[in-house]
Design an enzyme around this catalytic site. Structure first.
Site, PDB file in Angstrom:
ATOM      1  CG  HIS A  17      -1.918  -0.982   1.409  1.00 23.49           C
ATOM      2  ND1 HIS A  17      -2.060  -1.749   2.545  1.00 23.49           N
ATOM      3  CD2 HIS A  17      -2.920  -1.380   0.576  1.00 23.49           C
ATOM      4  CE1 HIS A  17      -3.093  -2.554   2.415  1.00 23.49           C
ATOM      5  NE2 HIS A  17      -3.628  -2.384   1.225  1.00 23.49           N
ATOM      6  CE  LYS A  41     -21.899  -9.214  12.549  1.00 21.92           C
ATOM      7  NZ  LYS A  41     -22.854 -10.240  12.185  1.00 21.92           N
ATOM      8  NE  ARG A  90      -3.035  -7.137  -4.473  1.00 20.75           N
ATOM      9  CZ  ARG A  90      -3.824  -7.273  -3.428  1.00 20.75           C
ATOM     10  NH1 ARG A  90      -3.310  -7.599  -2.273  1.00 20.75           N
ATOM     11  NH2 ARG A  90      -5.122  -7.094  -3.537  1.00 20.75           N
ATOM     12  CB  SER A 127      -4.273  -6.433   4.648  1.00 23.17           C
ATOM     13  OG  SER A 127      -3.860  -5.187   4.186  1.00 23.17           O
TER      14      SER A 127
HETATM   15  N1  COD Z   1       0.570  -3.797  -4.223  1.00 24.11           N
HETATM   16  C1  COD Z   1      -0.185  -2.884  -4.868  1.00 24.11           C
HETATM   17  N2  COD Z   1      -1.455  -2.558  -4.531  1.00 24.11           N
HETATM   18  C2  COD Z   1      -1.972  -3.182  -3.467  1.00 24.11           C
HETATM   19  C3  COD Z   1      -1.256  -4.138  -2.730  1.00 24.11           C
HETATM   20  C4  COD Z   1       0.076  -4.455  -3.152  1.00 24.11           C
HETATM   21  N3  COD Z   1       0.799  -5.379  -2.526  1.00 24.11           N
HETATM   22  N4  COD Z   1      -2.052  -4.596  -1.729  1.00 24.11           N
HETATM   23  C5  COD Z   1      -3.225  -3.948  -1.863  1.00 24.11           C
HETATM   24  N5  COD Z   1      -3.179  -3.108  -2.899  1.00 24.11           N
HETATM   25  C6  COD Z   1      -4.213  -2.220  -3.376  1.00 24.11           C
HETATM   26  C7  COD Z   1      -5.506  -2.975  -3.670  1.00 24.11           C
HETATM   27  O1  COD Z   1      -5.490  -3.474  -4.958  1.00 24.11           O
HETATM   28  C8  COD Z   1      -6.509  -1.868  -3.468  1.00 24.11           C
HETATM   29  O2  COD Z   1      -6.585  -1.093  -4.632  1.00 24.11           O
HETATM   30  C9  COD Z   1      -5.897  -0.992  -2.368  1.00 24.11           C
HETATM   31  O3  COD Z   1      -4.526  -1.333  -2.337  1.00 24.11           O
HETATM   32  C10 COD Z   1      -6.517  -1.195  -1.004  1.00 24.11           C
HETATM   33  O4  COD Z   1      -6.441  -2.545  -0.634  1.00 24.11           O
HETATM   34  P1  COD Z   1      -7.232  -3.075   0.655  1.00 24.11           P
HETATM   35  O5  COD Z   1      -7.234  -4.556   0.596  1.00 24.11           O
HETATM   36  O6  COD Z   1      -6.711  -2.425   1.885  1.00 24.11           O
HETATM   37  O7  COD Z   1      -8.671  -2.476   0.483  1.00 24.11           O
HETATM   38  P2  COD Z   1      -9.994  -3.056  -0.147  1.00 24.11           P
HETATM   39  O8  COD Z   1      -9.761  -3.582  -1.516  1.00 24.11           O
HETATM   40  O9  COD Z   1     -10.646  -3.941   0.859  1.00 24.11           O
HETATM   41  O10 COD Z   1     -10.823  -1.672  -0.224  1.00 24.11           O
HETATM   42  C11 COD Z   1     -12.034  -1.642  -0.811  1.00 24.11           C
HETATM   43  C12 COD Z   1     -12.667  -0.241  -0.739  1.00 24.11           C
HETATM   44  C13 COD Z   1     -12.776   0.268   0.701  1.00 24.11           C
HETATM   45  C14 COD Z   1     -11.830   0.727  -1.540  1.00 24.11           C
HETATM   46  C15 COD Z   1     -14.068  -0.462  -1.383  1.00 24.11           C
HETATM   47  O11 COD Z   1     -14.763  -1.487  -0.723  1.00 24.11           O
HETATM   48  C16 COD Z   1     -14.923   0.791  -1.357  1.00 24.11           C
HETATM   49  O12 COD Z   1     -14.730   1.662  -2.185  1.00 24.11           O
HETATM   50  N6  COD Z   1     -15.855   0.856  -0.381  1.00 24.11           N
HETATM   51  C17 COD Z   1     -16.730   1.991  -0.189  1.00 24.11           C
HETATM   52  C18 COD Z   1     -18.177   1.648  -0.553  1.00 24.11           C
HETATM   53  C19 COD Z   1     -18.397   1.869  -2.033  1.00 24.11           C
HETATM   54  O13 COD Z   1     -18.211   2.941  -2.577  1.00 24.11           O
HETATM   55  N7  COD Z   1     -18.819   0.783  -2.704  1.00 24.11           N
HETATM   56  C20 COD Z   1     -19.055   0.766  -4.129  1.00 24.11           C
HETATM   57  C21 COD Z   1     -17.812   0.309  -4.870  1.00 24.11           C
HETATM   58  S1  COD Z   1     -18.101   0.185  -6.587  1.00 24.11           S
END
Ligand code: COD
Length: 160
Positions: A17, A41, A90, A127
């Site tokens: 990240h 949860k 990724r 994560s």
């Molecule tokens: N290298 C590069 N990028 C990475 C890596 C890595 N090793 N690890 C994670 N990422 C990127 C992911 O691809 C993602 O883009 C970002 O980092 C965040 O990752 P996470 O796992 O912490 O977060 P997510 O994917 O669970 O987050 C999802 C959101 C919170 C962004 C999504 O659910 C959201 O937008 N929610 C709000 C409600 C909404 O608007 N919903 C409608 C969506 S269409």
């Protein structure tokens, strides 16, 4: 001002990240790391803890701030004047999911989504895997910043 959001759950923030955030900070005037705090949860860390860990992690960049959001990401982007959502990719599996979200978000608001390929050294990093490996005593010290590692160890010890 070109303002971008790097959204995620960040439970917890990893070096993957942070790499994306740092690279985005070189492309935009301001980057908001947007922490989704919709109720779930299954989080290991509270929203407040995730925000604290991120705030420390992005301290090296003057143009990066951290904020929580509830509800739709597109609403947050409109409220905060964000013109681009930066997402890390990724693998092809990320692309399938992220493309669908990008197109849904595009149907909801004018905000653009920009995909940034992961740096090769972080391509396996998630994560969820960090938590799993740490839970079973594996060494994740190369995958998260030291302050996150400390919190992980403490939380997992609390949970026994
Ligand atoms: N290298 C590069 N990028 C990475 C890596 C890595 N090793 N690890 C994670 N990422 C990127 C992911 O691809 C993602 O883009 C970002 O980092 C965040 O990752 P996470 O796992 O912490 O977060 P997510 O994917 O669970 O987050 C999802 C959101 C919170 C962004 C999504 O659910 C959201 O937008 N929610 C709000 C409600 C909404 O608007 N919903 C409608 C969506 S269409």
């Amino acid at each position: 001002m070109r303002r971008a959001a790097c959204p995620g759950s960040f439970d917890p923030v990893t070096n993957g990240h942070i790499d994306i955030v740092g690279r985005a900070s070189a492309l935009f005037d301001e980057v908001i790391v947007a922490v989704g705090v919709n109720k779930s949860k299954n989080r290991l860390f509270t929203a407040e803890e995730r925000l604290e860990m991120l705030t420390e992690a992005v301290a090296p960049w003057d143009n990066v701030v951290v904020a929580g959001f509830t509800g739709l990401l597109t609403d947050f982007c409109e409220e905060r004047g964000v013109s681009a959502i930066v997402k890390g990719l990724r693998a092809v599996s990320d692309f399938d999911y992220e493309l669908q979200m990008a197109q849904m978000n595009s149907s909801l608001s004018p905000v653009e989504t920009v995909f940034m390929p992961t740096s090769p050294e972080y391509s396996f990093l998630a994560s969820s895997l960090v938590k799993e490996v740490a839970t079973f005593g594996g060494d994740v010290s190369a995958l998260v910043p030291p302050h996150v590692l400390e919190r992980l160890r403490t939380r997992l010890a609390e949970r026994g």
